[in-house]
Design an enzyme around this catalytic site. Sequence first.
Site, PDB file in Angstrom:
ATOM      1  N   GLY A 170     -66.005  16.294   8.929  1.00 20.47           N
ATOM      2  CA  GLY A 170     -65.584  17.302   9.895  1.00 20.47           C
ATOM      3  C   GLY A 170     -64.605  18.305   9.286  1.00 20.47           C
ATOM      4  N   SER A 171     -63.625  18.709  10.062  1.00 17.93           N
ATOM      5  CA  SER A 171     -62.747  19.808   9.654  1.00 17.93           C
ATOM      6  C   SER A 171     -61.844  19.479   8.479  1.00 17.93           C
ATOM      7  CB  SER A 171     -61.893  20.248  10.851  1.00 17.93           C
ATOM      8  OG  SER A 171     -62.708  20.816  11.853  1.00 17.93           O
ATOM      9  N   THR A 172     -61.666  18.203   8.139  1.00 18.76           N
ATOM     10  CA  THR A 172     -60.858  17.883   6.959  1.00 18.76           C
ATOM     11  C   THR A 172     -61.547  18.346   5.674  1.00 18.76           C
ATOM     12  OG1 THR A 172     -61.838  15.658   6.950  1.00 18.76           O
ATOM     13  CG2 THR A 172     -59.655  15.906   7.973  1.00 18.76           C
ATOM     14  N   PHE A 173     -62.820  18.766   5.793  1.00 24.74           N
ATOM     15  CA  PHE A 173     -63.546  19.280   4.634  1.00 24.74           C
ATOM     16  C   PHE A 173     -63.383  20.797   4.487  1.00 24.74           C
ATOM     17  CE2 PHE A 173     -67.358  20.197   2.017  1.00 24.74           C
ATOM     18  CZ  PHE A 173     -67.197  19.225   1.035  1.00 24.74           C
ATOM     19  N   LYS A 174     -62.828  21.432   5.500  1.00 26.42           N
ATOM     20  CA  LYS A 174     -62.693  22.890   5.456  1.00 26.42           C
ATOM     21  C   LYS A 174     -61.831  23.391   4.293  1.00 26.42           C
ATOM     22  CE  LYS A 174     -63.613  23.600  10.375  1.00 26.42           C
ATOM     23  NZ  LYS A 174     -63.048  23.884  11.716  1.00 26.42           N
TER      24      LYS A 174
END
Length: 612
Positions: free
Chosen positions: A331-335
């Site tokens: 999820g957003s921790t990969f952004k």
Amino acid sequence: MNFLKPSFSNALNSPSLRRKKSSLVGGRRNGGGRVAGKSWQGLVRIFLVWLVLVGGMVALGFRLYDLQILKGEEYRQKAVLQQQFNLRPYVPRRSIIDANNNVVATDQLIYELYIHPIMLTESIEEMAARLVDVFPDKNVNDFIQLLNTRNTGVLISRALTENQAEKVRSWSLGGVDLEKRYARFYPQDHLLADVLGYVDGDHQGQAGLEYSNSDLLERDLSSPEIRAMVQVKKNARGQILPVTLPEGVARLDDLSLKLTVDSRLQRAVRDRLRVQMDQFKAKKGAVIVLDAQTGGILALACEPTYNPNRYFLYDFALFKNWSVTDTYEPGSTFKPINVAIALDEGVVTPTSYVSDPAQVTIDGWPIANASRTGLGTVSLTRAMDVSSNTAMIDIMRRMTRSRYYERLEALGINERMGLDLPFEGVGFLKSKEVFTARDIEMAVSSFGQGLSLTPMKLAQLHGAIANGGKLITPHVVEGLVDAQGEIKVYPDIEETQVFQESSADAVVKMMESVVKNGTGAAAHIDGYNIGGKTGTAQKHDGRGRYSATARITSFVSIFPTDDPRYVVLAVIDEPQGDSLFGSTVAAPVVKDVMKSLISLKGIPPSHVSSNN
């Protein structure tokens, strides 16, 4: 003179004289017969004795022939079996110590206790009363029932301590057997189970470092023969003759396996994770604390866990470290990873502005922000602050699909990192043909869906952001150290530059803004500059669709941002209740872990707190 002749002649021929003569003659004849008879009997006796001796020698010779020639090989083999035997010498595994030289795994002498009721010299009730004195946590009736189950070989315990065994010896009773053996002992019980694993009853590592690092934990003696089997001889009493022991069989080194893990931090991490798991009744959770500069793992805790001293009481599924074995969509921790790629490729700069609509449609699929709102045109930093999905799509669409895929491949998402922990899982990245066929694959990957990786892999990638772009293999083994603490054997640690240093530094500053001004505010600590990123990802329902309810919440931080050193990642799977986001479920855990780091490592503040 002649007148005397007749008288003498007559005298000689007289009857009495003839009788005497006859008697004398007969007496000599009879006496000679007796002497001859005795001689003959003596000869017979001698012959018989000779015959017996010769017969005995012949029999003995035949017996020797039978033993030495006919059956010589058979008896030689029997003699060898009686006099010699192959012994596998007990060689203790090396101890494991933590970063502060505290022993966390070692071999200890224990005993197995067997009772043979049929051989007891006292009643079963009396024996049960003795056993309660050794095992105060049990009662007499338990032992009476156990001792009545069979007549012999009743196992009472597999792990008596030396003190308990001494009590048993003091009884001096028949029907009581103590069998000595060695077992692995973990003084901290469950604290480091996810890292250490356990050793089974055969003294073989079955999980964790005990399994993956057996080559370092098992001492390498002077020769292969000694490492395998030792042939020794015994005397008539069955005792080993010391002179038959090969040289060096008892020569052991003083090396221990040292970890990068700090047990003090590990305890703080595990305790905090348990509290959050209980509060949200989550399925499972994990926390990783990584030294981004070295790749050393300072703490690694998964819940639920197990006690390696009593591993046989737990579900087999707990023996794997799921932060290493299981993959999930980050999820957003990969952004931040995607932003670093975009900066490297030059499609954006730290001061760029991007489009942030409330929703976009890609290949017929509507994709919206979690807030269901958009800010229009925003700076790259602000897009990170609010964790905009649509802004990330705008950023990554500025690259070609092929180039984006190549950059993801270069990060090793679908490759093993080479961890020193076992059973490492491999992330999932679709084939290049599928990924580059449509825009939708690039779009969902831009905000961390459509691809998967392990929590440990995500921590490694953020470590590369923190250390200036270097992808370093995470590890828990610092090396083999001697009694003086000098490292004798170092692990092989790989390092690859995957981001430009300027790009990595820019992302760190953007993550700092996320904590100060955005969704990561829950991780803020007064006086310290902290970078962070929330993540709330949907889970597959197992049928190719995303679940409407199940989600994984996560938060990753880089700390402190003015001198990036530590990466702290918390992942909590399927929390229950209301307001289930990375900012509400995972971020508070990371904040408390960072507080523990500050205390244990003596990290000074970045600036004077506004409260002071």
